[in-house]
Design an enzyme around this catalytic site. Structure first.
Site, PDB file in Angstrom:
ATOM      1  N   HIS A 199      -7.079  -5.486   2.067  1.00 21.09           N
ATOM      2  CA  HIS A 199      -5.943  -4.965   2.816  1.00 21.09           C
ATOM      3  C   HIS A 199      -5.446  -6.072   3.741  1.00 21.09           C
ATOM      4  CE1 HIS A 199      -6.886  -0.538   2.250  1.00 21.09           C
ATOM      5  NE2 HIS A 199      -8.085  -1.039   2.022  1.00 21.09           N
ATOM      6  N   ASN A 230     -13.043  -2.858   2.328  1.00 18.42           N
ATOM      7  CA  ASN A 230     -14.054  -1.819   2.488  1.00 18.42           C
ATOM      8  C   ASN A 230     -15.002  -1.838   1.287  1.00 18.42           C
ATOM      9  OD1 ASN A 230     -12.853  -0.833   4.899  1.00 18.42           O
ATOM     10  ND2 ASN A 230     -11.325   0.255   3.692  1.00 18.42           N
ATOM     11  N   HIS A 244     -10.346  -5.084  -3.417  1.00 17.65           N
ATOM     12  CA  HIS A 244      -9.015  -5.269  -2.838  1.00 17.65           C
ATOM     13  C   HIS A 244      -9.160  -5.665  -1.381  1.00 17.65           C
ATOM     14  CE1 HIS A 244     -10.149  -0.995  -2.592  1.00 17.65           C
ATOM     15  NE2 HIS A 244      -9.511  -0.941  -1.439  1.00 17.65           N
ATOM     16  N   GLY A 270     -15.358   3.454   3.735  1.00 22.03           N
ATOM     17  CA  GLY A 270     -14.004   3.944   3.466  1.00 22.03           C
ATOM     18  C   GLY A 270     -13.398   3.437   2.171  1.00 22.03           C
ATOM     19  N   GLN A 271     -14.216   2.859   1.281  1.00 25.90           N
ATOM     20  CA  GLN A 271     -13.644   2.402  -0.002  1.00 25.90           C
ATOM     21  C   GLN A 271     -13.354   3.621  -0.883  1.00 25.90           C
ATOM     22  OE1 GLN A 271     -16.073  -0.205  -2.469  1.00 25.90           O
ATOM     23  NE2 GLN A 271     -14.319  -0.763  -3.754  1.00 25.90           N
ATOM     24  N   SER A 272     -12.087   3.770  -1.287  1.00 24.75           N
ATOM     25  CA  SER A 272     -11.715   4.902  -2.138  1.00 24.75           C
ATOM     26  C   SER A 272     -11.330   4.458  -3.546  1.00 24.75           C
ATOM     27  CB  SER A 272     -10.557   5.685  -1.504  1.00 24.75           C
ATOM     28  OG  SER A 272      -9.421   4.865  -1.358  1.00 24.75           O
ATOM     29  N   ASP A 298       0.853  -1.193   0.000  1.00 23.37           N
ATOM     30  CA  ASP A 298       0.000   0.000   0.000  1.00 23.37           C
ATOM     31  C   ASP A 298       0.884   1.237   0.000  1.00 23.37           C
ATOM     32  OD1 ASP A 298      -3.226   0.544   0.944  1.00 23.37           O
ATOM     33  OD2 ASP A 298      -1.818   2.220   1.089  1.00 23.37           O
ATOM     34  N   ILE A 299       0.505   2.228  -0.812  1.00 23.14           N
ATOM     35  CA  ILE A 299       1.314   3.449  -0.960  1.00 23.14           C
ATOM     36  C   ILE A 299       1.273   4.316   0.300  1.00 23.14           C
ATOM     37  CG2 ILE A 299      -0.461   5.010  -1.896  1.00 23.14           C
ATOM     38  CD1 ILE A 299       1.583   5.707  -4.125  1.00 23.14           C
TER      39      ILE A 299
HETATM   40  P1  AMP Z   1      -9.694   1.722   0.194  1.00 22.27           P
HETATM   41  O1  AMP Z   1      -9.643   3.128   0.738  1.00 22.27           O
HETATM   42  O2  AMP Z   1     -10.168   0.681   1.131  1.00 22.27           O
HETATM   43  O3  AMP Z   1     -10.435   1.707  -1.140  1.00 22.27           O
HETATM   44  O4  AMP Z   1      -8.193   1.333  -0.102  1.00 22.27           O
HETATM   45  C1  AMP Z   1      -7.469   1.855  -1.161  1.00 22.27           C
HETATM   46  C2  AMP Z   1      -6.029   1.769  -0.793  1.00 22.27           C
HETATM   47  O5  AMP Z   1      -5.255   1.946  -1.967  1.00 22.27           O
HETATM   48  C3  AMP Z   1      -5.557   2.844   0.201  1.00 22.27           C
HETATM   49  O6  AMP Z   1      -5.044   2.207   1.363  1.00 22.27           O
HETATM   50  C4  AMP Z   1      -4.483   3.601  -0.573  1.00 22.27           C
HETATM   51  O7  AMP Z   1      -3.397   4.005   0.238  1.00 22.27           O
HETATM   52  C5  AMP Z   1      -4.063   2.579  -1.612  1.00 22.27           C
HETATM   53  N1  AMP Z   1      -3.501   3.133  -2.831  1.00 22.27           N
HETATM   54  C6  AMP Z   1      -3.975   4.158  -3.580  1.00 22.27           C
HETATM   55  N2  AMP Z   1      -3.193   4.359  -4.658  1.00 22.27           N
HETATM   56  C7  AMP Z   1      -2.215   3.426  -4.603  1.00 22.27           C
HETATM   57  C8  AMP Z   1      -1.082   3.120  -5.413  1.00 22.27           C
HETATM   58  N3  AMP Z   1      -0.806   3.807  -6.545  1.00 22.27           N
HETATM   59  N4  AMP Z   1      -0.269   2.110  -5.035  1.00 22.27           N
HETATM   60  C9  AMP Z   1      -0.511   1.416  -3.899  1.00 22.27           C
HETATM   61  N5  AMP Z   1      -1.567   1.645  -3.092  1.00 22.27           N
HETATM   62  C10 AMP Z   1      -2.403   2.644  -3.426  1.00 22.27           C
END
Ligand code: AMP
Ligand code: ZN
Length: 112
Positions: free
Chosen positions: A100, A85, A98, A91-93, A30-31
């Site tokens: 975690h 999420n 995916h 909290g899904q962004s 995760d970034i």
């Molecule tokens: P969620 O908020 O549950 O949808 O998780 C999305 C996750 O993706 C977050 O923890 C972000 O930090 C991660 N994320 C977003 N962009 C990247 C990226 N380019 N490489 C790795 N992780 C990412």
């Protein structure tokens, strides 16, 4: 899906720190890590969230759980948390399924 961030990571079009990859899924760091160990495992096929797991795509989802167990074992993790999420309130962004995987610190329950 052409404009999906995680489809692009799965295809290698956007760089990531890959920990594992096979024909169905990949795992990458995760970034923005929320624990000393924090990686994501995604299907290569676009599935919007765990709410869209169906008889047609559930094999990939089951495979991901096997991969999580293997990567965690390979990393020597004895205790970890798996989170997926679904939807903005949870909290899904990124709208690509995916999981975690978080480890390396004490976790609280219930999660915030
Ligand atoms: P969620 O908020 O549950 O949808 O998780 C999305 C996750 O993706 C977050 O923890 C972000 O930090 C991660 N994320 C977003 N962009 C990247 C990226 N380019 N490489 C790795 N992780 C990412
Ligand atoms: Zn996607």
């Amino acid at each position: 899906m052409s404009d999906c961030l995680f489809c692009k990571i799965a295809a290698g079009e956007i760089p990531s720190e890959k920990l594992y990859e096979d024909e169905l899924c990949c795992a990458f760091s995760d970034i923005d890590p929320q624990a000393p160990t924090h990686f994501l495992v995604i299907p290569k096929a676009h599935i919007p969230s765990a709410a869209e797991i169906s008889p047609e795509n559930s094999a990939a989802a089951a495979h991901i759980l096997e991969v999580i167990a293997k990567v965690a074992r390979d990393q020597g993790l004895e205790s970890y948390r798996i989170v997926s999420n679904i939807g903005p309130q949870a909290g899904q962004s990124v709208p690509h399924l995916h999981f975690h995987v978080l480890a390396g610190r004490d976790m609280t329950w219930p999660p915030g």
